[in-house]
Design an enzyme around this catalytic site. Structure first.
Site, PDB file in Angstrom:
ATOM      1  N   ASP A  99     -51.620  60.502  49.095  1.00 39.20           N
ATOM      2  CA  ASP A  99     -52.053  59.359  49.581  1.00 39.20           C
ATOM      3  C   ASP A  99     -50.934  58.650  50.428  1.00 39.20           C
ATOM      4  OD1 ASP A  99     -53.070  56.638  49.310  1.00 39.20           O
ATOM      5  OD2 ASP A  99     -54.104  57.344  47.304  1.00 39.20           O
ATOM      6  N   ASP A 201     -54.066  54.591  52.887  1.00 43.90           N
ATOM      7  CA  ASP A 201     -54.459  53.528  52.139  1.00 43.90           C
ATOM      8  C   ASP A 201     -55.109  52.268  53.250  1.00 43.90           C
ATOM      9  OD1 ASP A 201     -54.664  52.325  49.396  1.00 43.90           O
ATOM     10  OD2 ASP A 201     -53.356  51.007  50.250  1.00 43.90           O
ATOM     11  N   GLU A 264     -59.057  55.191  54.502  1.00 45.64           N
ATOM     12  CA  GLU A 264     -59.734  54.347  53.517  1.00 45.64           C
ATOM     13  C   GLU A 264     -60.267  53.164  54.230  1.00 45.64           C
ATOM     14  OE1 GLU A 264     -59.263  51.804  49.356  1.00 45.64           O
ATOM     15  OE2 GLU A 264     -57.801  51.656  50.981  1.00 45.64           O
ATOM     16  N   HIS A 325     -60.790  55.557  42.400  1.00 44.59           N
ATOM     17  CA  HIS A 325     -59.960  54.942  41.203  1.00 44.59           C
ATOM     18  C   HIS A 325     -60.147  53.306  41.418  1.00 44.59           C
ATOM     19  CE1 HIS A 325     -57.913  54.826  44.994  1.00 44.59           C
ATOM     20  NE2 HIS A 325     -57.187  53.739  44.438  1.00 44.59           N
ATOM     21  N   ASP A 326     -60.907  52.866  42.420  1.00 38.93           N
ATOM     22  CA  ASP A 326     -61.248  51.284  42.640  1.00 38.93           C
ATOM     23  C   ASP A 326     -62.570  50.785  42.200  1.00 38.93           C
ATOM     24  OD1 ASP A 326     -58.413  50.789  43.632  1.00 38.93           O
ATOM     25  OD2 ASP A 326     -59.270  51.499  45.708  1.00 38.93           O
TER      26      ASP A 326
HETATM   27  C1  GLC Z   1     -56.485  50.575  48.056  1.00 35.10           C
HETATM   28  C2  GLC Z   1     -56.153  51.310  47.039  1.00 35.10           C
HETATM   29  C3  GLC Z   1     -55.945  50.383  45.706  1.00 35.10           C
HETATM   30  C4  GLC Z   1     -54.825  49.496  45.988  1.00 35.10           C
HETATM   31  C5  GLC Z   1     -54.997  48.765  47.284  1.00 35.10           C
HETATM   32  C6  GLC Z   1     -53.761  48.337  47.788  1.00 35.10           C
HETATM   33  O1  GLC Z   1     -57.648  49.931  48.022  1.00 35.10           O
HETATM   34  O2  GLC Z   1     -57.126  52.313  46.855  1.00 35.10           O
HETATM   35  O3  GLC Z   1     -56.062  51.044  44.598  1.00 35.10           O
HETATM   36  O4  GLC Z   1     -54.933  48.564  45.077  1.00 35.10           O
HETATM   37  O5  GLC Z   1     -55.391  49.768  48.400  1.00 35.10           O
HETATM   38  O6  GLC Z   1     -52.735  49.092  48.039  1.00 35.10           O
END
Ligand code: GLC
Length: 530
Positions: A99, A201, A264, A325-326
């Site tokens: 990541d 990310d 992402e 995980h979100d």
């Molecule tokens: C992404 C991650 C999340 C995090 C955010 C800030 O969306 O998946 O878990 O809180 O970025 O880094």
């Protein structure tokens, strides 16, 4: 399958490292724990492991606040541990995806520490600093993803800095070439160590409007929504210049063989497609979250599959995601019967599937007592249902006190509500969700039609979702019932076939002809005769 690359025909498995396996008894998962569980992943049949961040971090956002891009947080282990894990993953024939969190650092990162010292700091422009508005308030109206203003005033120098997430996560200024170079070096640090790719990310956030103009008001905002939705994110993300930044990152990966760049991106299909880049020089896989965001309705999902397939740029490789995980756990959203149908859908659609740890045993949202809440988002915007902890609880390996995850009290509560919801029990049971996942993954490996074959839409109605996958003489019909009553799917005249796999484990091997009865909550993979 030499004509396709590993990240095209393979399946990705996401591990949230705090919650997979604790090896040192502190109640928090670690890299050595993941290494010890590799035989499970090999048995399951996934091809690549993506590990959420394990870099040194104050853990304000559980690792998504990075204080050093080129090391490992002691909670998770050491650089030696990641090297050992990487070696064992490769020995097992799998790939390792890290990541990468380039949009923001931790406020403890030495770059930010230096940046905040003075307005003339050589690193001042590495972050986004602005004078207060004439009334002393924030420079514009942008809202943090976790609620509240996205600007934090810093007394020492009398300016605000921008943070799209927590105030402990200041955004880097990707318009500054020095930032780009430093981050490219971080990528090379890991590529040189042999990692096979990155999940980047919030990649669509990297570039913001050059003039930092106010975002317009969202006329459709409703009070139960997150505060972020009060505005339309017109100027704060998804800017045209971001594609140049991504192409540069991609060029760094191209210095190496067969590495993958995954982005992402939470955007509607038409805007998502731009992230493949000009001439496909952007992300290899802009994450496709359509299934996470859509109602579980056959007609709706049929449309979105068609729309997504049709929108893909020539040569762009598709991908599908069911959980991360979100997001709330898929088995919780759909219930146990449809969780099986969802597994079949994820693993038969055209495109790289990403599986979130624990979804293969049907883990559900685990209730978190108020005093054990960890997620900073929940702490900032409490009670609105945004807590991400319930989907981040320890992997359920067995039915012991700490579910085989740790010999100490885990950092988040474990789920004891269903005695069969663990790996040990489900591995023994051929009708379990885990066995279904394992068989689907096996079939996907055996059948080219499933992994890399063409997608052909099939007309169906009501709760039935159907499509075909085809490759070199292999012709598979996928037929799913997303509802609670049986339906008959009519096939073209003269069509015959044989059931290869059934979600409910019924009638496998049965011959069909002309039409096929699809019971409630059933999903079938049918091999059609020529
Ligand atoms: C992404 C991650 C999340 C995090 C955010 C800030 O969306 O998946 O878990 O809180 O970025 O880094």
């Amino acid at each position: 399958m030499s004509e396709t690359l590993w990240w095209q025909h393979g399946t990705i498995y996401q591990i949230y490292p705090r919650s997979f396996q604790d090896s040192n008894g502190d109640g928090i998962g670690d890299l050595e724990g993941i290494r010890q569980r590799l035989p499970y992943l090999t048995w399951l049949g996934v091809d690549a492991v993506w590990i959420s961040p394990f870099y040194p971090s104050p853990m304000a956002d559980f690792g998504y606040d990075v204080a050093d891009y080129c090391d490992v947080d002691p909670i998770f282990g050491t650089l030696e541990d990641i090297d050992r894990l990487s070696a064992d993953i490769h020995k097992a024939g799998m790939k390792l995806i890290l990541d990468f969190v380039p949009n923001h650092t931790s406020d403890r990162h030495p770059w930010f520490q230096e940046s905040r010292i003075s307005r003339d700091s050589p690193k001042r422009d590495w972050y986004i600093w602005r004078d207060p508005a004439p009334d002393g308030g924030p420079p514009n109206n942008w809202i943090s993803n976790f609620g509240g203003s996205a600007w934090q005033f810093d007394e020492a120098t009398g300016q605000y800095y921008y943070h799209a997430f927590l105030k402990e996560q200041p955004d880097l200024n990707w318009r500054n070439p020095e930032v780009r170079w430093a981050m490219h070096d971080a990528l090379r640090f890991w590529l040189d160590r042999g990692v096979d790719g990155f999940r980047v990310d919030v990649i669509w956030h990297l570039i913001k409007d050059a003039e930092l103009r106010d975002n317009p008001i969202n006329p459709a905002y409703e009070p139960h929504q997150r505060e972020l939705n009060r505005l339309l994110e017109v100027h704060s993300c998804d800017q045209p210049e971001v594609h140049e930044v991504i192409a540069e990152m991609r060029a760094v990966l191209e210095e190496y063989d067969e590495r993958v760049l995954i982005g992402e991106i939470y955007l509607p299909i038409e805007r998502l497609m731009a992230y493949y880049g000009n001439d496909l020089k952007g992300a290899h896989l802009p994450f496709n979250f359509q299934l996470l965001q859509s109602a579980w309705d056959a007609r709706h999902i049929d449309n979105l599959i068609r729309e997504y397939e049709a929108a893909l740029p020539e040569g762009g490789w598709p991908n599908w995601v069911l959980g991360n995980h979100d997001q709330a756990r898929i088995a919780d959203r759909l219930g146990p019967a449809q969780a099986r149908v969802a597994a079949l859908l994820l693993l038969t659609l055209r495109g790289t599937p990403t599986l979130y740890y624990g979804d293969e045993i049907g883990m559900v949202q685990v209730p978190i007592p108020p005093e054990r809440v960890q997620d900073p988002w929940e702490k900032n915007e409490p009670g609105l249902g945004f807590n991400r902890d319930p989907a981040r609880t320890p992997m359920q390996w067995d039915d012991s006190d700490h579910v085989g995850f740790s010999n100490a009290e885990p950092w988040l509560p474990v789920d004891h509500r269903a005695p069969e919801r663990n790996v040990a029990t489900q591995k023994q049971d051929h009708s379990s969700l885990l066995s279904l996942y394992q068989r689907l993954l096996e079939l996907r490996r055996e059948r080219k039609a499933l992994s890399i074959g063409r997608y052909v839409s099939v007309t169906a109605d009501g709760d039935i979702l159907a499509f075909r996958r085809e490759s070199d003489g292999e012709n598979l019909l996928i037929a799913l019932n997303l509802g609670g009553t049986a339906h008959r799917l009519m096939l073209d005249e003269g069509t015959t076939g044989r059931v290869l796999l059934s979600c409910l484990g019924r009638n496998e091997g049965a011959e069909i002809s002309g039409s096929v009865e699809i019971p409630a909550n059933e999903g079938l993979i049918i091999e059609l005769a020529d």
